[in-house]
Design a protein around this motif. Structure first.
Motif, short mmCIF file in Angstrom:
data_model
loop_
_atom_site.label_atom_id
_atom_site.label_comp_id
_atom_site.label_asym_id
_atom_site.label_seq_id
_atom_site.Cartn_x
_atom_site.Cartn_y
_atom_site.Cartn_z
N VAL A 333 0.85 -1.19 0.00
CA VAL A 333 0.00 0.00 0.00
C VAL A 333 0.89 1.24 0.00
O VAL A 333 1.92 1.27 0.68
N SER A 334 0.49 2.25 -0.75
CA SER A 334 1.24 3.50 -0.81
C SER A 334 1.20 4.21 0.54
O SER A 334 0.31 3.97 1.36
N PRO A 335 2.16 5.12 0.80
CA PRO A 335 2.21 5.81 2.10
C PRO A 335 0.95 6.59 2.44
O PRO A 335 0.60 6.71 3.62
N ASP A 336 0.26 7.11 1.42
CA ASP A 336 -0.97 7.86 1.70
C ASP A 336 -2.20 6.96 1.81
O ASP A 336 -3.31 7.45 2.06
N GLY A 337 -2.02 5.65 1.63
CA GLY A 337 -3.12 4.71 1.77
C GLY A 337 -4.10 4.70 0.62
O GLY A 337 -5.11 3.99 0.67
N LYS A 338 -3.83 5.44 -0.47
CA LYS A 338 -4.78 5.57 -1.56
C LYS A 338 -4.60 4.54 -2.67
O LYS A 338 -5.49 4.36 -3.50
N THR A 339 -3.45 3.88 -2.70
CA THR A 339 -3.15 2.96 -3.80
C THR A 339 -2.65 1.64 -3.27
O THR A 339 -1.78 1.60 -2.40
N LEU A 340 -3.20 0.58 -3.81
CA LEU A 340 -2.76 -0.78 -3.52
C LEU A 340 -2.08 -1.32 -4.77
O LEU A 340 -2.67 -1.29 -5.87
N VAL A 341 -0.84 -1.79 -4.66
CA VAL A 341 -0.14 -2.42 -5.77
C VAL A 341 -0.12 -3.91 -5.52
O VAL A 341 0.26 -4.37 -4.44
N GLY A 343 0.78 -7.87 -7.34
CA GLY A 343 1.49 -8.58 -8.39
C GLY A 343 0.96 -9.99 -8.54
O GLY A 343 0.35 -10.54 -7.61
N GLY A 344 1.19 -10.57 -9.70
CA GLY A 344 0.72 -11.93 -9.93
C GLY A 344 1.14 -12.43 -11.29
O GLY A 344 2.12 -11.96 -11.88
N THR A 345 0.38 -13.36 -11.82
CA THR A 345 0.74 -14.05 -13.05
C THR A 345 0.68 -13.16 -14.28
O THR A 345 1.14 -13.56 -15.35
N SER A 346 0.09 -11.98 -14.16
CA SER A 346 -0.02 -11.06 -15.30
C SER A 346 0.55 -9.70 -14.99
O SER A 346 0.08 -8.68 -15.48
N GLY A 347 1.57 -9.64 -14.16
CA GLY A 347 2.26 -8.39 -13.90
C GLY A 347 1.81 -7.65 -12.67
O GLY A 347 1.36 -8.25 -11.68
N LEU A 348 1.92 -6.32 -12.74
CA LEU A 348 1.60 -5.43 -11.62
C LEU A 348 0.35 -4.62 -11.91
O LEU A 348 0.14 -4.17 -13.04
N PHE A 349 -0.45 -4.39 -10.86
CA PHE A 349 -1.67 -3.61 -10.97
C PHE A 349 -1.70 -2.57 -9.87
O PHE A 349 -1.41 -2.87 -8.71
N TRP A 350 -2.07 -1.34 -10.26
CA TRP A 350 -2.28 -0.26 -9.31
C TRP A 350 -3.79 -0.13 -9.10
O TRP A 350 -4.54 0.11 -10.05
N VAL A 351 -4.24 -0.29 -7.86
CA VAL A 351 -5.67 -0.33 -7.54
C VAL A 351 -6.01 0.83 -6.61
O VAL A 351 -5.33 1.04 -5.59
N PRO A 375 11.65 2.33 1.76
CA PRO A 375 11.21 2.84 3.06
C PRO A 375 10.27 4.04 2.97
O PRO A 375 9.37 4.19 3.81
N ASP A 376 10.45 4.89 1.96
CA ASP A 376 9.56 6.04 1.82
C ASP A 376 8.31 5.72 1.00
O ASP A 376 7.44 6.58 0.81
N GLY A 377 8.20 4.50 0.53
CA GLY A 377 7.03 4.07 -0.21
C GLY A 377 6.97 4.59 -1.63
O GLY A 377 5.97 4.37 -2.33
N ALA A 378 8.01 5.27 -2.11
CA ALA A 378 7.97 5.90 -3.42
C ALA A 378 8.34 4.95 -4.55
O ALA A 378 8.04 5.22 -5.71
N THR A 379 8.98 3.84 -4.23
CA THR A 379 9.48 2.92 -5.25
C THR A 379 9.01 1.51 -4.96
O THR A 379 9.04 1.06 -3.81
N VAL A 380 8.58 0.82 -6.01
CA VAL A 380 8.17 -0.58 -5.92
C VAL A 380 9.24 -1.45 -6.56
O VAL A 380 9.73 -1.13 -7.66
N MET A 394 6.14 4.11 -7.44
CA MET A 394 4.83 3.82 -6.87
C MET A 394 3.75 4.65 -7.56
O MET A 394 2.58 4.24 -7.64
N SER A 395 4.11 5.79 -8.10
CA SER A 395 3.13 6.64 -8.77
C SER A 395 2.65 6.05 -10.09
O SER A 395 1.70 6.55 -10.69
N GLY A 396 3.30 4.98 -10.55
CA GLY A 396 2.88 4.33 -11.77
C GLY A 396 3.61 4.80 -13.01
O GLY A 396 3.22 4.47 -14.12
N SER A 397 4.68 5.56 -12.85
CA SER A 397 5.47 5.99 -13.99
C SER A 397 5.95 4.78 -14.77
O SER A 397 6.36 3.77 -14.19
N HIS A 398 5.91 4.85 -16.10
CA HIS A 398 6.27 3.70 -16.91
C HIS A 398 7.77 3.56 -17.11
O HIS A 398 8.22 2.63 -17.75
N GLN A 399 8.56 4.50 -16.59
CA GLN A 399 10.00 4.34 -16.64
C GLN A 399 10.42 3.38 -15.54
O GLN A 399 10.01 3.51 -14.40
#
Length: 417
Positions: A333-341, A343-351, A375-380, A394-399
């Motif tokens: 979960v992201s530090p602000d609690g707004k996003t759940l990441v 993973g599984g058999t088809s990659g990563l999902f931001w919920v 530790p800062d929750g900014a990187t997955v 964590m923000s979902g940037s495609h880079q």
């Protein structure tokens, strides 16, 4: 399935090898602690996120909550090492050959109280019957200032949790291959509490299922364990560790593993502040939200949603996935609690945690084995079943940056520091 054999090994500092040529230099400066299994041992590797090199290999063990200690077993010795350097801090002889209990179905060890003061080890007498006839427990005070305590129980018990005060051990007592009781062992008097712990709302004492993983509350008062069943839906077992003999079973949507191995792909994640617990299964496209701060003293009924094809681009479908492909826990979960990441058999999902709808999808050709955040929750950081690691915002940037992970079959990405 929860058994674990830890192989002893020499601590080895290894040079960088097997890196992906031409990979970008990571923006973060972190150490990734990845558990993996080779043909001869299970080990914990420390990977530098900038150089992408494996800096240290250690035998796999149970880390203390503050990661200043790593407890592992070699023969009849309990070894305490510094996971930052690999330095041996203690080597204490045990009264026999014990092993660390498994915390996850994939084999990551556990056994510690939430505050790290108490460690429980177990062993079982060999038998020709389907389940062992005798269980032996060893309780260790991790400062090693008190003598170890051994307890012998007739029957087959597996460790579930120990309270922070060290007075109560919670055990799974198997009464058959498929059914079990949840029991409390009182350390002070060396006896099982005669009252079986069961869901007061359900009324049934015996339970059935295979434990996938668990998450304790930060204060050590609750343990939330995720179970899958043969022909019924999965559930979360909420166990109170304060000695109140209270438990709740929270049913999740889905079928049993007899009809679909998707059942083995559930993961758990807790929000910052421990206000919500999320259960996610990216293989079946299901997410559930359990509110923990309800004010009633027990968790809420799960609020569940299915990530349909319009939200994910049609990647959810019937897959021939064997249960052996189960990886480590793959949710955060992201530090602000707004996003759940997840993973599984088809990659990563931001919920989105409010709507429980998918808002981004990446690494669609990856089977994500495990993930963890900085530790800062900014990187997955996501680990593929082949061992590759992806670093992504964590923000979902495609880079993103990809690089090789620990040698061997990945078990779990346990920590990023």
């Amino acid at each position: 399935m929860r058994g674990l054999v830890l192989a002893a090994g020499v601590l080895v500092v290894v040079a960088a090898c097997g890196r992906v040529p031409g990979g970008q230099v990571s923006p973060g400066d972190y150490k990734l602690y990845e558990a993996a299994a080779t043909s001869s041992a299970q080990q914990l590797s420390v990977i530098d996120s900038r150089s992408h090199s494996v800096e240290l290999n250690m035998p796999l063990g149970t880390p203390s909550p503050d990661w200043t200690h790593l407890y592992m077993v070699s023969g009849d010795g309990l070894i305490d090492i510094d996971p930052q350097t690999g330095t041996k801090l203690q080597n204490v002889r045990m009264p026999g050959y014990f092993h660390l209990p498994a915390a996850t179905l994939s084999g990551v060890p556990g056994g510690l109280s939430q505050d790290g003061r108490w460690l429980v080890l177990e062993r079982f007498d060999p038998t020709t019957s389907p389940i062992p006839s005798t269980t032996h427990l060893l309780v260790v005070e991790t400062s090693f200032g008190k003598p170890m305590q051994q307890f012998d129980l007739p029957g087959y018990f597996q460790f579930d949790a120990i309270s922070n005060d060290g007075k109560r051990i919670f055990l799974i007592q198997y009464i058959s291959n498929t059914e079990y009781y949840v029991r409390q062992f009182d350390v002070g008097i060396g006896q099982l509490n005669p009252t079986i712990i069961f869901d007061k709302a359900d009324g049934g004492a015996a339970m059935a299922g295979v434990r996938i993983s668990g998450i304790p509350s930060p204060d050590g008062q609750w343990l939330y364990s995720l179970y899958v069943r043969h022909d019924k839906s999965p559930f979360i077992h909420a166990l109170n560790l304060d000695g109140n003999l209270v438990a709740f079973c929270l049913d999740l949507p889905g079928s049993g593993y007899a009809s679909s191995s998707d059942a083995f792909h559930w993961s758990l994640a807790m929000s910052p502040g421990a206000s919500h617990l999320y259960a996610a299964n990216s293989a079946s496209g299901t997410v559930a939200d359990i509110a923990l701060d309800t004010g009633s003293g027990w968790p809420s009924t799960p609020r569940a949603a299915r990530l349909d094809t319009s939200q994910t681009g049609g990647i959810f479908g019937v897959r021939n996935v064997e249960a052996k492909e189960l990886g480590g826990n793959a949710a955060a979960v992201s530090p602000d609690g707004k996003t759940l990441v997840i993973g599984g058999t088809s990659g990563l999902f931001w919920v989105d945690t409010t709507s429980l709808k998918a808002k981004d999808h990446q690494l669609s050709d990856w089977n994500v084995w495990s993930l963890a955040t900085s530790p800062d929750g900014a990187t997955v950081y996501a680990v593929r079943d082949s061992g590759m690691i992806a670093e992504i915002s964590m923000s979902g940037s495609h880079q993103m940056t990809t690089f090789g992970g620990a040698p061997g079959q990945p078990l779990a990405l346990i920590r990023v520091a």
